[in-house]
Design an enzyme around this catalytic site. Structure first.
Site, PDB file in Angstrom:
ATOM      1  N   GLY A 199       0.823  -1.208   0.000  1.00 35.41           N
ATOM      2  CA  GLY A 199       0.000   0.000   0.000  1.00 35.41           C
ATOM      3  C   GLY A 199       0.850   1.247   0.000  1.00 35.41           C
ATOM      4  O   GLY A 199       1.878   1.308  -0.680  1.00 35.41           O
ATOM      5  N   ASN A 200       0.453   2.238   0.792  1.00 31.47           N
ATOM      6  CA  ASN A 200       1.139   3.536   0.774  1.00 31.47           C
ATOM      7  C   ASN A 200       1.953   3.763   2.041  1.00 31.47           C
ATOM      8  O   ASN A 200       1.780   3.082   3.056  1.00 31.47           O
ATOM      9  CB  ASN A 200       0.126   4.675   0.573  1.00 31.47           C
ATOM     10  N   VAL A 253       0.125   4.654   5.635  1.00 30.62           N
ATOM     11  CA  VAL A 253      -0.391   3.499   6.378  1.00 30.62           C
ATOM     12  C   VAL A 253       0.766   2.622   6.854  1.00 30.62           C
ATOM     13  O   VAL A 253       0.719   2.045   7.942  1.00 30.62           O
ATOM     14  CB  VAL A 253      -1.380   2.693   5.515  1.00 30.62           C
ATOM     15  N   GLU A 277       5.566  -3.280   1.001  1.00 34.44           N
ATOM     16  CA  GLU A 277       5.642  -3.091  -0.454  1.00 34.44           C
ATOM     17  C   GLU A 277       4.888  -1.812  -0.781  1.00 34.44           C
ATOM     18  O   GLU A 277       3.659  -1.792  -0.798  1.00 34.44           O
ATOM     19  CB  GLU A 277       5.037  -4.299  -1.186  1.00 34.44           C
ATOM     20  N   CYS A 321       1.690   0.337  -8.897  1.00 33.09           N
ATOM     21  CA  CYS A 321       2.769   0.857  -8.052  1.00 33.09           C
ATOM     22  C   CYS A 321       4.087   0.981  -8.816  1.00 33.09           C
ATOM     23  O   CYS A 321       4.947   1.778  -8.441  1.00 33.09           O
ATOM     24  CB  CYS A 321       2.961  -0.013  -6.824  1.00 33.09           C
TER      25      CYS A 321
END
Length: 489
Positions: free
Chosen positions: A188-189, A192, A210, A244
């Site tokens: 994710g980002n 978070v 990741e 991504c």
């Protein structure tokens, strides 16, 4: 007790029965997962169509083919991966068993992302199963239809106690993070990711993150622009730019900017017709919140191609921005949408400097026919991965580690890298209660002579692969004879 806590406790209880230690059991679960992918293509595709407007044939291409490949490799290689791994010895341990034994960590939490909700959730799960762990699966609530398919159908194929699916939003994720896990795998980002690291720190739980970032794409003016721009167009606008590892922005010399725009524009038409909105292979932004986020990035930049949009349909056309300033709004954060900024630089020197002034990206792209230039870009920059003269395709190579560095993440996976990441590589040394005379040089009283022998025995490495059996036997005989003579007198 919350639903999340119950799921974790059941998974740990099931893990402690020891049934995941069996390689046959792991292989059975992996084959069941493969059967799920093959038998439930319709439900998988329908969920992705509702979530991201992915096409029928795009679903296997970008989501499930990679899963099938990972499972097939894990099934065929598992016995090798899980076997004891011999290591080089020193003379002090020459008669001992010295090896690495992979063993399961315990209960792993896999938190998936919404952009490729199957690929980035199930591939880590494959590694967790192969390594003998239990795993709690938390799909992203943003891709809600896909999360529902996982929740309803995965338990029909996998051990429900060992591999529960927990759905929900922020509240449910927070409750999961209060539980103790043996590893947390998050895609994710960065925002978070920091929350996850903070929660994991309370239990000293290791994490794999990741993430993403602004992956640069340098185009050398002497390369084949037609081919380069075709591959960049595919890499950028696949999944409506919500990838991504999509090229986030282009760096090129001013002299080729117009040609780059022309070539990408031509390929947009070839791939998605003159009306991408009506093309089944062109997706949509996941929701209106992200639509507004991406549209806000256009502020202050010049649109060269595209820009059409429809908030009610979460549609943003494939868009190219020209002469973008380094401090423009679109250059502040990862775009994660179909906007492609072009920043002009004087050449490779300035491109490298530009990259190194920013956070390390998940991948660095370079298009050039000059191998020396490619090697220089690799040597003088840092990124999770490097891909020259193509986009995205490195994700499909399971023998390459996939992961970030710095702000783009930590830890890597795919193939054996997944297995190793989600295993404890336990160092083992097995001695016999014999030849105690050899050990006298390490016992007090310590002397210069004993220290000299210790230096020789510990620092001298022995590679058994390069020694023949007769040579090894001779070395052992001489070594034992000398040591016995010296320390048994």
């Amino acid at each position: 007790m919350s639903r999340e806590q119950k799921a974790v406790e059941r998974a740990r209880k099931a893990f402690l029965t020891g049934r995941t230690k069996s390689l046959d059991y792991r292989i059975t679960q992996l084959k069941n997962l493969l059967r799920f992918v093959n038998e439930r293509q319709k439900e998988i595709a329908e969920g992705l169509k509702k979530d991201l407007s992915k096409s029928e044939f795009g679903t296997p291409l970008y989501e499930t083919l990679g899963i099938e490949s990972e499972i097939n490799q894990a099934v065929s290689k598992l016995k090798d991966w899980a076997a004891p791994r011999p290591v080089t010895k020193n003379l002090l341990t020459i008669t001992d068993q010295v090896y690495i034994q992979p063993e399961p960590l315990g209960v792993v939490l896999v938190i998936g992302a919404w952009n490729y909700p199957w690929a980035v959730t199930i591939q880590p799960l494959i590694g967790a199963i192969a390594a003998g762990n239990a795993a709690v699966i938390k799909p992203s609530e943003v891709s809600a239809h896909t999360a529902k398919v996982m929740e309803d159908l995965l338990p029909l194929y996998l051990d429900k106690e060992l591999y529960p699916v927990v759905t929900g939003g922020v509240t449910e994720t927070q409750e999961l993070l209060r539980q103790r896990f043996d590893h947390i795998f998050y895609t994710g980002n960065g925002t978070v990711a920091k929350i996850i690291m903070e929660a994991a720190a309370k239990h000293l739980t290791p994490v794999t993150l990741e993430l993403g970032g602004k992956s640069p794409c340098y185009i050398d003016k002497n390369c084949d622009l037609a081919v380069a721009c075709r591959r960049i167009t595919w890499g950028k606008y696949t999944n409506c730019g919500q990838t991504c590892i999509a090229p986030d922005f282009i760096l090129c010399e001013p002299s080729i900017q117009d040609k780059v725009i022309e070539e990408i524009k031509k390929n947009i038409k070839d791939f998605y017709t003159e009306n991408p909105k009506a093309c089944q292979d062109y997706g949509r932004i996941i929701n209106q919140r992200h639509f507004k986020r991406v549209m806000a990035m256009l502020e202050g930049s010049t649109i060269a191609v595209g820009g059409e949009n429809d908030e009610s349909d979460c549609y943003i056309a494939p868009t190219i921005l020209r002469d973008v300033k380094p401090d423009a709004k679109v250059m502040q954060d990862e775009i994660f949408g179909p906007l492609l900024p072009i920043i002009t630089v004087s050449g490779a020197d300035e491109a490298i400097k530009f990259m190194n002034q920013r956070e390390k990206p998940l991948v660095m792209y370079v298009f050039s026919q000059d191998k020396k230039l490619i090697n220089r870009m690799i040597a003088e920059t840092s990124s999770g991965g490097v891909l020259a003269n193509d986009c995205l395709i490195h994700f499909s190579v399971s023998t390459l580690p996939f992961g970030g560095v710095g702000n783009s993440g930590m830890g890597s996976y795919h193939g054996q890298f997944s297995f190793d990441r989600l295993s404890h590589l336990r160092g083992c040394l097995i001695k016999q209660l014999k030849m105690e005379g050899v050990n006298k040089m390490r016992y007090p009283p310590h002397t210069a002579e004993k220290l000299g022998w210790a230096r020789f025995l510990i620092l001298k490495q022995v590679d058994f692969g390069s020694l023949g059996r007769l040579a090894l036997l001779a070395l052992l005989v001489v070594f034992v004879a000398v040591m016995l003579q010296r320390y048994t007198d």
